[in-house]
Design a protein around this motif. Structure first.
Motif: not given
Ligand SMILES: Cc1cc2nc3c(=O)[nH]c(=O)nc-3n(C[C@H](O)[C@H](O)[C@H](O)COP(=O)(O)OP(=O)(O)OC[C@H]3O[C@@H](n4cnc5c(N)ncnc54)[C@H](O)[C@@H]3O)c2cc1C
Length: 478
Positions: A311, A315-316, A413, A418, A422-423
Motif C-alpha cells: 500500500t 502511495y509513494n 503527500k 491519495i 491515508n499515507r
C-alpha cells in the motif's frame, strides 16, 4: 451456553474482578483501560470471526465431548483435520488483528493436558484426566479463553527449582489440605492474562525427584484471590493510553507478570501434583503445540507487513520499482515457507493413546527457528519498501496543529489523488508492526528461547536413520 458473541465475551471479562497493576497503580476497571482493552479486543476478534458465516466451518465444529458446536480454541485435536485447522485459524486471525490474538496458548495447554493427564493416570492410577475432562467441558460449554502460565521467573538459570536460594523462583506447592493445594511463585510474560477467563498452569522445565513440589499443573479463574497481574511495558504502550499515534487502531497485546501469592487451588482443578518425570512431557507437548501455533500466527503477521509495504508503495509511486517487487516476493516466500512447515507438522501428526492427535515435533520446532529469523527479516524488508517515515513520522497532534498542520499535510503527500491522511495512517501501522515490542522481533523468545527449539530438533530427529542411509550409499555395512 453455546458460542459467545464478541460482546458477550467482553461482558464476561468485565464480570471478573482480577487484581491488576500497571505503571505503579492498581487497575480497578481493566476492560475500559485503553491499553488492556486493545488486547481484549484482539481476543474478542476470535469470537467475532468464529461467528462470521464465511468462517464458521473453519472456526467451529461439534465437540465429541459435549455434543454441541464449539469454537476450535477450546477443542483439543482428535484428527489431522483438527491439527490443520489450528494453523489456518491462527493465520487468518493474525491477518485480521495484525498482532497476537492471545487465545492460542490456552488451546495449546488444553491439548497438552489431554495427552499427559491420560499418561500420568495410566502409570499411577490418579484421576487427573477426569479432572481435566470436567474442566474442558466447562471451557467448551461457556466458550472461554485461557492463558498459559508456563514460564517461571526461574532465578538462577543454572540451578534446578529445589536448588534455588529463594525457593519461590519456580511455582510450587506450599500446603496440601483435603480440599486442595496452596501454591506460591510467579510466572513471567503472561500474554493476555487479563483477556482470559482461566489461567492454565504447566511446568516450565524438566524436573528431578527433588523437585516434587514444583511438578504441578492446574487451572484457576484469572481473578482468583492471591493472583496479581502486573502489566509489562511495551514500546508503544503510552500511545494507547493517550489515544494518539496508535498505528493499529483496533488491536494490541500486553504481557503481565503473574504473581501467585499463596493461591488456593481445589483438587478438582489439579492436573498434576508431584509426578516429576511427566514435567518434561508437559514441556515438550506444550512447546511443540505452541511453536506450531506461532508459525500459523506469524505467517499471518507477515501478510499484514506485505499489505502495508504494497500500500505504501502505491502511495509513494514505487509500485513498479523492480527491486521493491523482489523484496515483496522475499516477504511472501518467508510467510509461505513458515505456513507450509506448520501445515506439514499437522499432516505428519499422529494419534496418542489418549485419542488426542499430536503434531510432528521436528517440523513444529523447525518452523519456530525459521520464524525467529524470518519475521525479523520480513520486518526489515517492509521498512525498506516503506521508507524512513516508519522511524520518525510527526505526531497526529502536529498534523492537527493550526500553525504547522497544513504545511505538514503539503509536504508529506505522496502520489496525487491519495489523501495525505491515508499515507500517514499507513506509516503509523508500519511502525506498529515493526516496533510493537511484545509481538515482533522481540517475540524471538515467545514459545521458548531459540536454543530450546534447536535442542528439541536434535533430540527428536531420528539421527541413526540418517547415518544408516549415508553408510549404505558409501558401501559400509555396519
Ligand atoms: C512476547 C512474548 C510472549 C510470551 N508469552 C508467554 C505466555 O503467554 N506464557 C508463558 O508462560 N510464557 C510466555 N513467554 C515466555 C517465553 O516462553 C520465555 O521468554 C522463553 O521461554 C525464554 O525464557 P526467559 O525469558 O526466562 O529467558 P531465559 O530462559 O533467561 O533465556 C535467556 C537465554 O539464556 C539461555 N538459557 C537460559 N537458561 C539456560 C540453561 N539452563 N541452559 C542453557 N541456556 C540457558 C536461553 O537459551 C536464552 O538464550 C513469552 C515471551 C515473549 C517474549
Amino acid at each position: 451456553m453455546g458460542l459467545k458473541t464478541k460482546e458477550e465475551y467482553i461482558e464476561s471479562i468485565r464480570a471478573l474482578k482480577p487484581t491488576a497493576f500497571m505503571f505503579g497503580e492498581r487497575l480497578t476497571n481493566v476492560v475500559d483501560n485503553p491499553r488492556i482493552r486493545a488486547g481484549i479486543e484482539a481476543t474478542a476478534a476470535t469470537y467475532e470471526m468464529a461467528l462470521k458465516p464465511e468462517n464458521r466451518d473453519l472456526f467451529t465444529t461439534i465437540s465429541p465431548l459435549i455434543n454441541e458446536p464449539v469454537c476450535r480454541f477450546t477443542l483439543p485435536p482428535s484428527s489431522i483435520e483438527d491439527l490443520v485447522a489450528r494453523v489456518k485459524i491462527n493465520r487468518k486471525m493474525a491477518n485480521y488483528v495484525g498482532t497476537c490474538h492471545q487465545r492460542c496458548t490456552g488451546l495449546d495447554c488444553l491439548s497438552t493436558l489431554a495427552i499427559v493427564t491420560y499418561d500420568i493416570d495410566k502409570k499411577y492410577g490418579t484421576k487427573y484426566n477426569a479432572n481435566y475432562i470436567e474442566f474442558l467441558k466447562h471451557m467448551q460449554k461457556n466458550d472461554l479463553a485461557a492463558n498459559a502460565g508456563v514460564t517461571d521467573v526461574k532465578g538462577d538459570r543454572s540451578l534446578a527449582p529445589n536448588e534455588q536460594v529463594d525457593k519461590d523462583m519456580f511455582l510450587h506447592v506450599v500446603e496440601k489440605t483435603d480440599k486442595g493445594i496452596v501454591v506460591r511463585g510467579a510466572k513471567a510474560h503472561q500474554t493476555g492474562s487479563l483477556s482470559a477467563h482461566e489461567i492454565i498452569v504447566l511446568p516450565t522445565r524438566a524436573m528431578g525427584k527433588a523437585d516434587k513440589d514444583y511438578a504441578i499443573a492446574f487451572a484457576i479463574p484469572s481473578d482468583t484471590k492471591g493472583l496479581i497481574h502486573v502489566v509489562g511495558r511495551s514500546t508503544l504502550d503510552k500511545r494507547e493510553l493517550e489515544g494518539c499515534d496508535i498505528g493499529n487502531v483496533f488491536y494490541s497485546k500486553y504481557c503481565p507478570t503473574l504473581i501467585f501469592d499463596n493461591v488456593f487451588v481445589p483438587w478438582e482443578r489439579v492436573f498434576m501434583c508431584g509426578e516429576t518425570e511427566f514435567a518434561v512431557e508437559m514441556v515438550i507437548r506444550f512447546s511443540s503445540f505452541h511453536r506450531q501455533s506461532h508459525g500459523g500466527c506469524k505467517s499471518g503477521r507477515i501478510d499484514c507487513m506485505i499489505g502495508t509495504a504494497l500500500t505504501l508503495m502505491d502511495y509513494n509511486g514505487t509500485t513498479k520499482m523492480s527491486h521493491l517487487r523482489q523484496k515483496v516476493i522475499d516477504m511472501i516466500h518467508r510467510a509461505e515457507t513458515l505456513y507450509g512447515c506448520c501445515l506439514a507438522s499437522s499432516y505428519e501428526g499422529y494419534k496418542e493413546p489418549s485419542g488426542t492427535y499430536f503434531i510432528d515435533t521436528v517440523l513444529a520446532n523447525a518452523s519456530k527457528i525459521h520464524e525467529g529469523k524470518e519475521l525479523a527479516e520480513a520486518s526489515r524488508l517492509m521498512i525498506d519498501a516503506c521508507g524512513g517515515f516508519v522511524a520518525d513520522l510527526p505526531s497526529d497532534k502536529d498534523f492537527e496543529n493550526p500553525e504547522i498542520g497544513s504545511l505538514l499535510k503539503k509536504y508529506l503527500k505522496g502520489v496525487d489523488g491519495i489523501p495525505v491522511e491515508n499515507r500517514v495512517k499507513m506509516y503509523r501501522l508500519a511502525e506498529k508492526l515493526a516496533m510493537e515490542s511484545a509481538d515482533s522481533i522481540s517475540d524471538i523468545h515467545g514459545g521458548g528461547s531459540p536454543e530450546a527449539h534447536r535442542v528439541t530438533i536434535f533430540r527428536e530427529t531420528n539421527l541413526e536413520d540418517k547415518k544408516k542411509a549415508a553408510k549404505r550409499l558409501a558401501g559400509i555395512d555396519k
